[in-house]
Structure formats: structure tokens, C-alpha cells
Scaffold this motif. Structure first.
Motif, PDB file in Angstrom:
ATOM      1  N   GLY A  66       0.832  -1.208   0.000  1.00 25.23           N
ATOM      2  CA  GLY A  66       0.000   0.000   0.000  1.00 25.23           C
ATOM      3  C   GLY A  66       0.860   1.248   0.000  1.00 25.23           C
ATOM      4  O   GLY A  66       0.553   2.232  -0.688  1.00 25.23           O
ATOM      5  N   ALA A  67       1.961   1.227   0.754  1.00 23.45           N
ATOM      6  CA  ALA A  67       2.868   2.372   0.794  1.00 23.45           C
ATOM      7  C   ALA A  67       3.526   2.597  -0.563  1.00 23.45           C
ATOM      8  O   ALA A  67       3.705   3.746  -0.998  1.00 23.45           O
ATOM      9  N   ILE A  68       3.873   1.512  -1.249  1.00 24.42           N
ATOM     10  CA  ILE A  68       4.484   1.657  -2.589  1.00 24.42           C
ATOM     11  C   ILE A  68       3.485   2.271  -3.562  1.00 24.42           C
ATOM     12  O   ILE A  68       3.809   3.194  -4.326  1.00 24.42           O
ATOM     13  N   SER A  69       2.251   1.783  -3.537  1.00 26.48           N
ATOM     14  CA  SER A  69       1.223   2.315  -4.425  1.00 26.48           C
ATOM     15  C   SER A  69       0.949   3.791  -4.125  1.00 26.48           C
ATOM     16  O   SER A  69       0.812   4.612  -5.041  1.00 26.48           O
ATOM     17  N   ALA A  70       0.892   4.151  -2.839  1.00 25.41           N
ATOM     18  CA  ALA A  70       0.675   5.551  -2.451  1.00 25.41           C
ATOM     19  C   ALA A  70       1.859   6.417  -2.865  1.00 25.41           C
ATOM     20  O   ALA A  70       1.676   7.569  -3.285  1.00 25.41           O
ATOM     21  N   ALA A  71       3.075   5.877  -2.763  1.00 20.72           N
ATOM     22  CA  ALA A  71       4.266   6.642  -3.146  1.00 20.72           C
ATOM     23  C   ALA A  71       4.242   6.985  -4.634  1.00 20.72           C
ATOM     24  O   ALA A  71       4.700   8.063  -5.038  1.00 20.72           O
ATOM     25  N   LEU A  72       3.710   6.085  -5.460  1.00 27.24           N
ATOM     26  CA  LEU A  72       3.609   6.376  -6.894  1.00 27.24           C
ATOM     27  C   LEU A  72       2.667   7.549  -7.149  1.00 27.24           C
ATOM     28  O   LEU A  72       2.926   8.394  -8.009  1.00 27.24           O
ATOM     29  N   VAL A  73       1.559   7.594  -6.383  1.00 26.89           N
ATOM     30  CA  VAL A  73       0.636   8.735  -6.504  1.00 26.89           C
ATOM     31  C   VAL A  73       1.332  10.032  -6.094  1.00 26.89           C
ATOM     32  O   VAL A  73       1.222  11.061  -6.770  1.00 26.89           O
ATOM     33  N   VAL A  74       2.081   9.990  -4.998  1.00 23.43           N
ATOM     34  CA  VAL A  74       2.776  11.180  -4.507  1.00 23.43           C
ATOM     35  C   VAL A  74       3.826  11.651  -5.511  1.00 23.43           C
ATOM     36  O   VAL A  74       3.933  12.850  -5.814  1.00 23.43           O
ATOM     37  N   LEU A  75       4.597  10.714  -6.059  1.00 24.37           N
ATOM     38  CA  LEU A  75       5.620  11.081  -7.033  1.00 24.37           C
ATOM     39  C   LEU A  75       5.005  11.749  -8.262  1.00 24.37           C
ATOM     40  O   LEU A  75       5.524  12.755  -8.769  1.00 24.37           O
ATOM     41  N   LEU A  76       3.897  11.203  -8.725  1.00 25.39           N
ATOM     42  CA  LEU A  76       3.211  11.798  -9.880  1.00 25.39           C
ATOM     43  C   LEU A  76       2.673  13.178  -9.536  1.00 25.39           C
ATOM     44  O   LEU A  76       2.795  14.126 -10.335  1.00 25.39           O
ATOM     45  N   ALA A  77       2.101  13.313  -8.337  1.00 25.03           N
ATOM     46  CA  ALA A  77       1.510  14.595  -7.934  1.00 25.03           C
ATOM     47  C   ALA A  77       2.560  15.695  -7.794  1.00 25.03           C
ATOM     48  O   ALA A  77       2.379  16.810  -8.296  1.00 25.03           O
ATOM     49  N   VAL A  78       3.658  15.409  -7.116  1.00 23.27           N
ATOM     50  CA  VAL A  78       4.666  16.463  -6.881  1.00 23.27           C
ATOM     51  C   VAL A  78       5.470  16.783  -8.142  1.00 23.27           C
ATOM     52  O   VAL A  78       6.050  17.866  -8.248  1.00 23.27           O
ATOM     53  N   SER A  79       5.509  15.838  -9.084  1.00 24.67           N
ATOM     54  CA  SER A  79       6.279  16.086 -10.311  1.00 24.67           C
ATOM     55  C   SER A  79       5.456  16.759 -11.401  1.00 24.67           C
ATOM     56  O   SER A  79       6.015  17.437 -12.270  1.00 24.67           O
ATOM     57  N   ARG A  80       4.122  16.600 -11.351  1.00 26.16           N
ATOM     58  CA  ARG A  80       3.293  17.103 -12.445  1.00 26.16           C
ATOM     59  C   ARG A  80       2.246  18.120 -12.011  1.00 26.16           C
ATOM     60  O   ARG A  80       1.507  18.631 -12.848  1.00 26.16           O
TER      61      ARG A  80
END
Length: 246
Positions: free
Chosen positions: A108-122
């Protein structure tokens, strides 16, 4: 073998088993980020909106992994000979449930981290340093009742029924919990039930990082849900054990 040894052995075996199935893990982990890309990012023009959407989809990511991996997954595993063999070993229920809980939170943390990475980068989404630590802690704490919810589905349904049940619950609870749109914009019937749903309280917990509400109420309600789902999952496990081995 001591409890911690058995617990560690179950965690290692579980993680290795999941990592060896990329065709299952990759779509499960990336689906929430893809959903964020398609349905949230086009509207994330300001820091406030982008950060709120990021927090909502972090909850959406954790819930998705726990319900599908540990709801549908458990239900399918019950029919496998390996799972039946594992159940004959002298491992306490707490070690088996605890290992599944840890694995669910890791993925769950890995999946959430992907959302965070996309959000802060885009998008303009951002948090303070303390806010990022709060997000990590709240995401893990809020995920616990959903892991137990997934186990409840897994032990009270069969393999064929678990998929549609998990799908319906995942989508309906996410929508009515206000994870796809602000709760104030939900239909009237959804606004009535929304405050009582675990998904809404998970959202409230994460939204408290940038809002004025205190997280204690959401944590208390999620704790009550964790106890409820834990008792239901344990009852389902014992019921399945009696049916197979009595």
C-alpha cells in the motif's frame, strides 16, 4: 520456533511470493496513480486543490491494494494446496494475520508513493517537512482497518464472489467517502452516509494534515472499524478452519 521467528518467516515468504508475480503486482500498484493521472490531475491547477487530490488518492491507493490483494487474494489462496498445508503448521493466528498486515502496508505504501511522485512532479502539490512525515504515518495507520476488511472479505467469500464484491465495495466506498470529489459536492444521499464510512474517515485523517480539523476523531473511528473488521476476519478464519479440518 518463537513467535517473532514465525512472524518473520511468514513476512519473508509472503513478500517473495508477491514479488514473483509482476503481472499481478504491477497493475495493482499502478492503478491508483493512473486513476489520479486521468481524473484528478487535469483539475489540479492550484496548490490547495492539487494537494487535496493527492491526499485523497493516497487513501484510494492504500484501500485498493488492501482490498484486492488481501481480499480477493486470500479468497483465491484458500483453494490452493499450499495454503491448506500452511494451515496445518503450528503457527498462531496472530503471526499469520500480522504477516499479511505488514505485507499489505508495504505494498500500500508503494502504491501511495507512486501517486505522490506523480503529484509532486506534475502538479503544484506540496507539503511541509512535518506534513510529509504525517502523511506517511497517517497512511499506514489508516490502512490497518482496510487490511482487516480485506481479510474479512477473503475469509467470508469464495474466489468467484470475492472479485465482484471487492470491486463494488472499493468503488462505492471511495465515491461515497469523498475520495474522488470533495464531500460537499456528493449527491444528497451520499452526504448523509458519508461521515459514517471508513473511507471518509481515512480521507478526513489525511486531509487534517493541511486542514484545521484535529485527526483524533478520524483515528478513533478507524480504530473502532479495525476492531470490528479484525473480529470478523478472525471469525471467518476460524469458520473456514472448522469447515476444512474439523
Amino acid at each position: 520456533m518463537r513467535f517473532l521467528d514465525m512472524f518473520g518467516a511468514h513476512v519473508r515468504a509472503r513478500l517473495l511470493e508477491l514479488l514473483r508475480i509482476p503481472a499481478f503486482i504491477v497493475p495493482t500498484l499502478t492503478f491508483p496513480a493512473l486513476f489520479f493521472l486521468l481524473f484528478a490531475m487535469p483539475w489540479a491547477h492550484t496548490r490547495e486543490i492539487a494537494t487535496g487530490e493527492m491526499l485523497s488518492f493516497v487513501a484510494f491507493a492504500v484501500i485498493g491494494v488492501t482490498l484486492f490483494q488481501f481480499g480477493v487474494g486470500v479468497s483465491a489462496e484458500r483453494a490452493q494446496p499450499w495454503e491448506r498445508y500452511l494451515r496445518t503448521l503450528p503457527a498462531p493466528l496472530a503471526a499469520r494475520f500480522g504477516a499479511r498486515l505488514v505485507c499489505a502496508l508495504v505494498f500500500g505504501a508503494i502504491s501511495a508513493a507512486l501517486v505522490v511522485l506523480l503529484a509532486v512532479s506534475r502538479t503544484p502539490a506540496a507539503l511541509s517537512t512535518a506534513g510529509w512525515f504525517e502523511l506517511a504515518a497517517f497512511a499506514l495507520a489508516g490502512g490497518v482497518p482496510f487490511v482487516l476488511f480485506g481479510l474479512t472479505i477473503g475469509y467470508w467469500t469464495n474466489g468467484r464472489a470475492a472479485v465482484p464484491i471487492a470491486n463494488v465495495l472499493y468503488l462505492l466506498l471511495s465515491f461515497a467517502g469523498g475520495l474522488w470529489m470533495p464531500p460537499a459536492f456528493l449527491p444528497h444521499f451520499a452526504q448523509i452516509v458519508s461521515p459514517y464510512l471508513p473511507t471518509r474517515q481515512f480521507g478526513e485523517l489525511l486531509w487534517s494534515i493541511t486542514g484545521s480539523r484535529h485527526p483524533n476523531h478520524a483515528l478513533t473511528v478507524l480504530g473502532i472499524y479495525a476492531v470490528l473488521f479484525g473480529a470478523m476476519a478472525a471469525a471467518g478464519y476460524r469458520r473456514d478452519e472448522r469447515a476444512r479440518y474439523a
